[in-house]
Write a protein that holds these residues in place. Structure first.
Motif, mmCIF file in Angstrom:
data_model
loop_
_atom_site.group_PDB
_atom_site.id
_atom_site.type_symbol
_atom_site.label_atom_id
_atom_site.label_comp_id
_atom_site.label_asym_id
_atom_site.label_seq_id
_atom_site.Cartn_x
_atom_site.Cartn_y
_atom_site.Cartn_z
ATOM 1 N N HIS A 42 0.826 -1.217 0.000
ATOM 2 C CA HIS A 42 0.000 0.000 0.000
ATOM 3 C C HIS A 42 0.858 1.265 0.000
ATOM 4 C CE1 HIS A 42 0.945 -0.832 4.229
ATOM 5 N NE2 HIS A 42 0.862 0.472 4.412
ATOM 6 N N GLN A 43 2.115 1.146 0.395
ATOM 7 C CA GLN A 43 2.991 2.315 0.437
ATOM 8 C C GLN A 43 3.433 2.770 -0.955
ATOM 9 O OE1 GLN A 43 6.266 1.655 3.124
ATOM 10 N NE2 GLN A 43 4.942 1.250 4.882
ATOM 11 N N ILE A 44 3.026 2.009 -1.960
ATOM 12 C CA ILE A 44 3.366 2.397 -3.331
ATOM 13 C C ILE A 44 2.769 3.759 -3.688
ATOM 14 C CG2 ILE A 44 1.385 1.367 -4.541
ATOM 15 C CD1 ILE A 44 3.445 0.291 -6.580
ATOM 16 N N HIS A 45 1.692 4.133 -2.996
ATOM 17 C CA HIS A 45 1.037 5.423 -3.274
ATOM 18 C C HIS A 45 1.868 6.592 -2.753
ATOM 19 C CE1 HIS A 45 -2.485 3.317 -4.682
ATOM 20 N NE2 HIS A 45 -2.542 2.624 -3.564
ATOM 21 N N HIS A 46 2.879 6.307 -1.964
ATOM 22 C CA HIS A 46 3.740 7.376 -1.463
ATOM 23 C C HIS A 46 4.972 7.580 -2.352
ATOM 24 C CE1 HIS A 46 1.286 7.503 2.080
ATOM 25 N NE2 HIS A 46 1.601 6.261 2.433
ATOM 26 N N LEU A 47 5.119 6.713 -3.360
ATOM 27 C CA LEU A 47 6.272 6.848 -4.243
ATOM 28 C C LEU A 47 6.039 7.956 -5.276
ATOM 29 C CD1 LEU A 47 7.149 3.078 -4.921
ATOM 30 C CD2 LEU A 47 8.166 4.634 -3.248
ATOM 31 N N PRO A 48 7.091 8.628 -5.710
ATOM 32 C CA PRO A 48 6.950 9.714 -6.701
ATOM 33 C C PRO A 48 6.727 9.158 -8.111
ATOM 34 C CG PRO A 48 9.254 9.406 -6.156
ATOM 35 C CD PRO A 48 8.493 8.490 -5.247
ATOM 36 N N LEU A 49 5.565 8.550 -8.306
ATOM 37 C CA LEU A 49 5.211 7.970 -9.599
ATOM 38 C C LEU A 49 3.849 8.504 -10.033
ATOM 39 C CD1 LEU A 49 6.112 4.228 -8.835
ATOM 40 C CD2 LEU A 49 7.420 5.794 -10.289
ATOM 41 N N PRO A 50 3.603 8.580 -11.337
ATOM 42 C CA PRO A 50 2.263 8.959 -11.810
ATOM 43 C C PRO A 50 1.216 7.990 -11.254
ATOM 44 C CG PRO A 50 3.845 9.004 -13.609
ATOM 45 C CD PRO A 50 4.547 8.370 -12.447
ATOM 46 N N SER A 51 0.028 8.498 -10.982
ATOM 47 C CA SER A 51 -1.022 7.681 -10.368
ATOM 48 C C SER A 51 -1.378 6.472 -11.225
ATOM 49 C CB SER A 51 -2.269 8.527 -10.108
ATOM 50 O OG SER A 51 -2.722 9.114 -11.321
ATOM 51 N N SER A 52 -1.334 6.640 -12.567
ATOM 52 C CA SER A 52 -1.669 5.520 -13.446
ATOM 53 C C SER A 52 -0.657 4.384 -13.296
ATOM 54 C CB SER A 52 -1.725 5.981 -14.903
ATOM 55 O OG SER A 52 -0.478 6.536 -15.309
ATOM 56 N N ILE A 53 0.627 4.747 -13.127
ATOM 57 C CA ILE A 53 1.671 3.730 -12.949
ATOM 58 C C ILE A 53 1.553 3.100 -11.566
ATOM 59 C CG2 ILE A 53 4.169 3.365 -12.792
ATOM 60 C CD1 ILE A 53 4.545 5.466 -14.919
ATOM 61 N N GLN A 54 1.252 3.923 -10.550
ATOM 62 C CA GLN A 54 1.039 3.387 -9.207
ATOM 63 C C GLN A 54 -0.061 2.333 -9.218
ATOM 64 O OE1 GLN A 54 0.156 6.791 -6.771
ATOM 65 N NE2 GLN A 54 2.315 7.277 -6.385
ATOM 66 N N LEU A 55 -1.136 2.630 -9.941
ATOM 67 C CA LEU A 55 -2.275 1.717 -9.984
ATOM 68 C C LEU A 55 -1.899 0.414 -10.673
ATOM 69 C CD1 LEU A 55 -5.288 1.299 -9.388
ATOM 70 C CD2 LEU A 55 -5.782 2.281 -11.641
ATOM 71 N N SER A 56 -1.201 0.498 -11.789
ATOM 72 C CA SER A 56 -0.847 -0.711 -12.533
ATOM 73 C C SER A 56 0.148 -1.573 -11.764
ATOM 74 C CB SER A 56 -0.265 -0.347 -13.905
ATOM 75 O OG SER A 56 0.938 0.380 -13.763
#
Length: 302
Positions: A42-56
């Motif tokens: 779940h901490q992937i949402h805190h990474l500096p990545l575009p939301s679309s990439i976070q979701l995939s």
């Protein structure tokens, strides 16, 4: 060629081991999951990545897990709870399949994903009481009495709060110990509560049902007390109280129960646990401890 199991369709299929190089995106996904681990995905949402990439990257599916047919036991099918390996980081987990909108609470739940009409719950591996007993036998040790008392409290709480029918049983395979110290009970589905009879007895299979359950009478909660007595005996003796000890007569366990032939309790057992077993394994339900009696005894040792 790998022989794998699909927990949704309940089918076995074959899959070749991957030979082609992975795409850059899949390699990046693996690196991120390996770093975070499934427990912290779940901490992937805190990474500096575009939301679309976070979701995939953060959206899991059954394609991300391998269930080797050779690792599945009959008990796994009963509870729809399967040992699996995550393809992303080679982490061993348990996948438990639940119909959508089912209420559930698992001590070691680290994530879940949807597959059609089901939730696939990702659980950390745990150890059953049966596995604990096998390890103790192999090492020539006994189960710690404090573990037995805590296990009893979990059983009593489960029976009191889950309103389990008296014809349902709890076996040593249903009791699980988790890495965080919690103990849980895997209860059979409502359609799995048919009781065993002498004609259905299986070679070497332990019998946990009380005499009144086996004889198709109208049992009450005292049948649970008998079940508890069987489990305490098993934790003390490292073998079931009632099973075919000869390996030649599957009806022997049934006859021992109906005739009141109670096995000898090991001398290594404490006086308190020995007395508890004796008061739970009276053939006449009226002579047994009630669940409240057992609870009062358990609370004295916690």
């Amino acid at each position: 060629m790998l022989r794998l199991y699909d927990p949704i369709s309940k089918t076995v299929y074959e899959q070749e081991e991957p030979r082609d190089p992975s795409t850059l995106q899949s390699l990046c996904r693996k690196v991120i999951i390996q770093t975070l681990t499934l427990k912290r995905i779940h901490q992937i949402h805190h990474l500096p990545l575009p939301s679309s990439i976070q979701l995939s990257i953060g959206t899991l599916s059954k394609k991300d897990f391998i269930i080797d047919v050779e690792r599945i036991s009959p008990e796994d099918h009963v509870h729809q709870c399967y040992p699996a390996t995550c393809c992303l980081n080679n982490e061993d987990v348990i996948l438990r399949v639940m119909p959508k909108f089912t209420e559930f609470t698992f001590p070691d739940l680290i994530g879940l994903f949807e597959e059609g009409d089901f939730f696939c719950c990702i659980l950390l591996p745990s150890e059953s009481l049966a596995e604990k007993i096998d390890k103790a036998k192999e090492s020539g040790t006994t189960l710690d009495h404090r573990t037995i008392w805590h296990t009893l409290k979990c059983i009593i709480d489960t029976l009191n709060y889950c309103h389990i029918t008296p014809i349902s049983k709890i076996s040593s395979h249903n009791i699980r110990y988790h890495k965080n110290g919690q103990i849980s009970i895997d209860l059979p589905p409502d359609d799995e509560t048919e009781t065993v009879t002498v004609m259905e007895a299986r070679m070497n299979a332990p019998v946990y049902e009380a005499p009144e359950v086996l004889s198709r009478q109208t049992p009450d909660d005292k049948a649970h007390s008998w079940n508890i007595g069987c489990l305490v005996y098993e934790m003390l003796a490292l073998e079931p109280a009632f099973y075919d000890r000869s390996g030649m007569n599957p009806f022997s366990a049934y006859m021992d129960i109906m005739q009141g032939n109670i096995p000898q309790i090991p001398t290594t057992a404490s006086e308190s646990l020995t007395n508890l077993v004796k008061h739970c394994l009276f053939t006449n339900p009226a002579d047994r401890y009630s669940l409240q009696d057992i609870k009062q005894v358990v609370l004295q040792y916690l």
